[in-house]
Design an enzyme around this catalytic site. Structure first.
Site, PDB file in Angstrom:
ATOM      1  N   ASP A   1       0.863  -1.191   0.000  1.00 33.73           N
ATOM      2  CA  ASP A   1       0.000   0.000   0.000  1.00 33.73           C
ATOM      3  C   ASP A   1       0.899   1.240   0.000  1.00 33.73           C
ATOM      4  O   ASP A   1       1.902   1.301   0.719  1.00 33.73           O
ATOM      5  CB  ASP A   1      -0.892  -0.022   1.244  1.00 33.73           C
ATOM      6  CG  ASP A   1      -1.957   1.054   1.219  1.00 33.73           C
ATOM      7  OD1 ASP A   1      -3.146   0.711   1.042  1.00 33.73           O
ATOM      8  OD2 ASP A   1      -1.594   2.253   1.356  1.00 33.73           O
TER       9      ASP A   1
ATOM     10  N   ASP B   1      -4.912   2.429  -3.692  1.00 38.83           N
ATOM     11  CA  ASP B   1      -3.445   2.463  -3.777  1.00 38.83           C
ATOM     12  C   ASP B   1      -2.865   1.163  -3.227  1.00 38.83           C
ATOM     13  O   ASP B   1      -1.763   1.114  -2.705  1.00 38.83           O
ATOM     14  CB  ASP B   1      -2.875   3.684  -3.039  1.00 38.83           C
ATOM     15  CG  ASP B   1      -3.094   3.594  -1.537  1.00 38.83           C
ATOM     16  OD1 ASP B   1      -3.964   2.793  -1.116  1.00 38.83           O
ATOM     17  OD2 ASP B   1      -2.418   4.317  -0.789  1.00 38.83           O
TER      18      ASP B   1
END
Ligand code: GH3
Ligand code: MG
Length: 436
Positions: A312, A355
């Site tokens: 992430d 993300d």
């Protein structure tokens, strides 16, 4: 005297017999004197065309030619000429003659030169006429029906075939040849090479289905992958069913085949699209779920293991907030690029959320090697990913888990998420794992 009488009687008997034969065969007689052009025709000949006797008698070769359909005149002349020149044993044509009420009759005319001069010049020719109108019309109708069927098959991309179980002979429609990439005028491929027209997997399904149809009359419907010269040729929807005799015995198999290459290609493209993240061109969450399920299944079967890295981007919201959503998007594309560049070709990378990325390391490897890969990943993001006014660095946090040989995808993902959370909590820009 008695001799003469018995001869006369025999002649009379022969004559009667000839008459009976003609009567029964419904043929008409003609006899052409080629020196005068005069033609004698009998009552059958006249009645066959529905004509009156006085319309025809006297009759001549010129009158006959006038009755002939203009398109058939050359055919008649050529057949006479060939026979006169000894090029054919007899004269035979199928022509249209105009009868009563200007109606056209299809007539089969068969004859022979029965007298020639000493130097071979034909002098007399006789023969019979037969009304074949019904036969010819049926044949023409059959021809039209056949060409209509062929055109319909061609336009609809539909082929058909029939297997006669009594003779083991297979017939194919023209369209089936075309569909399989073969020349239509050839015989269907022999049974020994039939399998080459399909992928091995499709052939296995087809031959199994065919065996069932022949043995038990079970119909089938299959989507098959066609092969030609050893490579993919297209997709076919094949249906087959048993044909039975009135007593119920299976006497053949009738099959139809529809070319579904376009539909299958579209479907494949749609499926690909449904599994692809358009921004990063990586597989999306659905693709990841399918792939993970497969990887677990394979690892179960082979008794091997695999590892998963959940990644992430750190503080990605700030990138969006400071530079705008478009820069955020460009950053995501660059992250995908960097992941690709850092990993090996057979590792799978997915973008499973905003993300959030995940990497599946499907090949089993020692722990040190795993740790080294994961560390390389984290390190790779310490150099800028975008050159804006200032270089833009987007670090990542990662959680690595090795499959423990029992857990399902849900439990595995939970552990990976927990590892990632630990990396974030520990200050981000690092890797966390319980398994190293
Ligand atoms: P953290 O370090 O805790 O991960 O912080 P973060 O700011 O990265 O927070 P988080 O991962 O929870 O948020 C990801 C953000 O990514 C949220 C959303 O605004 C943004 N985002 C999600 N999808 C897209 C996208 O397709 N394009 C862009 N530009 N931003 C996206
Ligand atoms: Mg984030």
């Amino acid at each position: 005297m008695t001799d003469f009488k018995s001869q006369m009687e025999r002649l009379k008997r022969d004559n009667e017999r000839l008459w009976l034969v003609l009567e029964a065969s419904r043929m008409g007689l003609w006899d052409w004197d080629m020196t005068t052009g005069q033609v004698d025709v009998d009552d059958h000949w006249i009645e066959m065309l529905g004509l009156d006797h006085d319309q025809v008698r006297p009759f001549s070769i010129e009158k006959f030619m006038m009755m002939c359909h203009p398109a058939d005149v050359d055919k008649v002349n050529k057949a006479i000429e060939d026979h006169a020149k000894f090029e054919s044993d007899f004269y035979q044509v199928e022509i249209r003659l105009k009868g009563a009420q200007d109606q056209w009759f299809w007539i089969k005319s068969t004859g022979k030169i029965v007298k020639r001069s000493d130097d071979g010049e034909p002098l007399r020719m006789s023969g019979v006429h037969e009304d074949v109108s019904t036969l010819v019309r049926e044949r023409i109708r059959g021809d039209i029906a056949r060409s209509q069927l062929e055109a319909a098959q061609r336009l609809g991309g539909l082929g058909s075939w029939y297997l006669d179980l009594a003779t083991d002979k297979v017939t194919w429609s023209e369209e089936l040849f075309r569909m399989q990439g073969l020349t239509p005028d050839k015989e269907p491929p022999p049974a020994s090479t039939h399998h080459q027209l399909f992928s091995p997997e499709s052939w296995e399904r087809l031959s199994k289905a065919l065996t069932e149809t022949i043995a038990h009359g079970t119909p089938y419907e299959l989507e098959l992958e066609m092969f030609n010269n050893g490579s993919f040729h297209g997709w076919m929807l094949a249906r087959g069913e048993a044909i039975r005799s009135p007593e119920g015995a299976i006497v053949g198999v009738l099959g139809v085949a529809l070319d579904i290459t376009q539909r299958k290609t579209r479907e494949t493209e749609l499926r690909k699209k449904a599994l692809l993240d358009p921004l990063s061109q990586l597989g999306n969450r659905t693709a990841f779920e399918i792939s993970l399920a497969q990887t677990i299944k394979q690892a179960n079967q082979s008794g091997s293991s695999f590892a998963l890295i959940m990644l992430d981007i750190d503080h990605f919201k700030e990138i969006n907030d400071q530079h705008g959503h478009d820069v955020g998007d460009r950053a995501l594309v660059q992250v995908a690029e960097r992941l690709r560049a850092t990993l090996r070709g057979d590792d799978q990378i997915f973008r499973i959320g905003g993300d959030e990325f995940v990497v599946v390391l499907a090949n089993p490897m020692p722990k040190e090697k795993l740790g080294e890969i994961a560390a390389r990943l984290v390190l790779a993001f310490r150099t800028p990913i975008l050159q804006l006014k200032k270089p833009l660095v987007a670090t990542i946090s990662a959680g690595l888990v090795s499959w423990n040989g029992r857990e399902d995808s849900h439990d595995l993902l939970k552990r990976a998420d927990e590892a990632l959370y630990r990396a974030k909590s520990a200050g981000r820009n690092q890797l966390a794992s319980d398994d190293l």
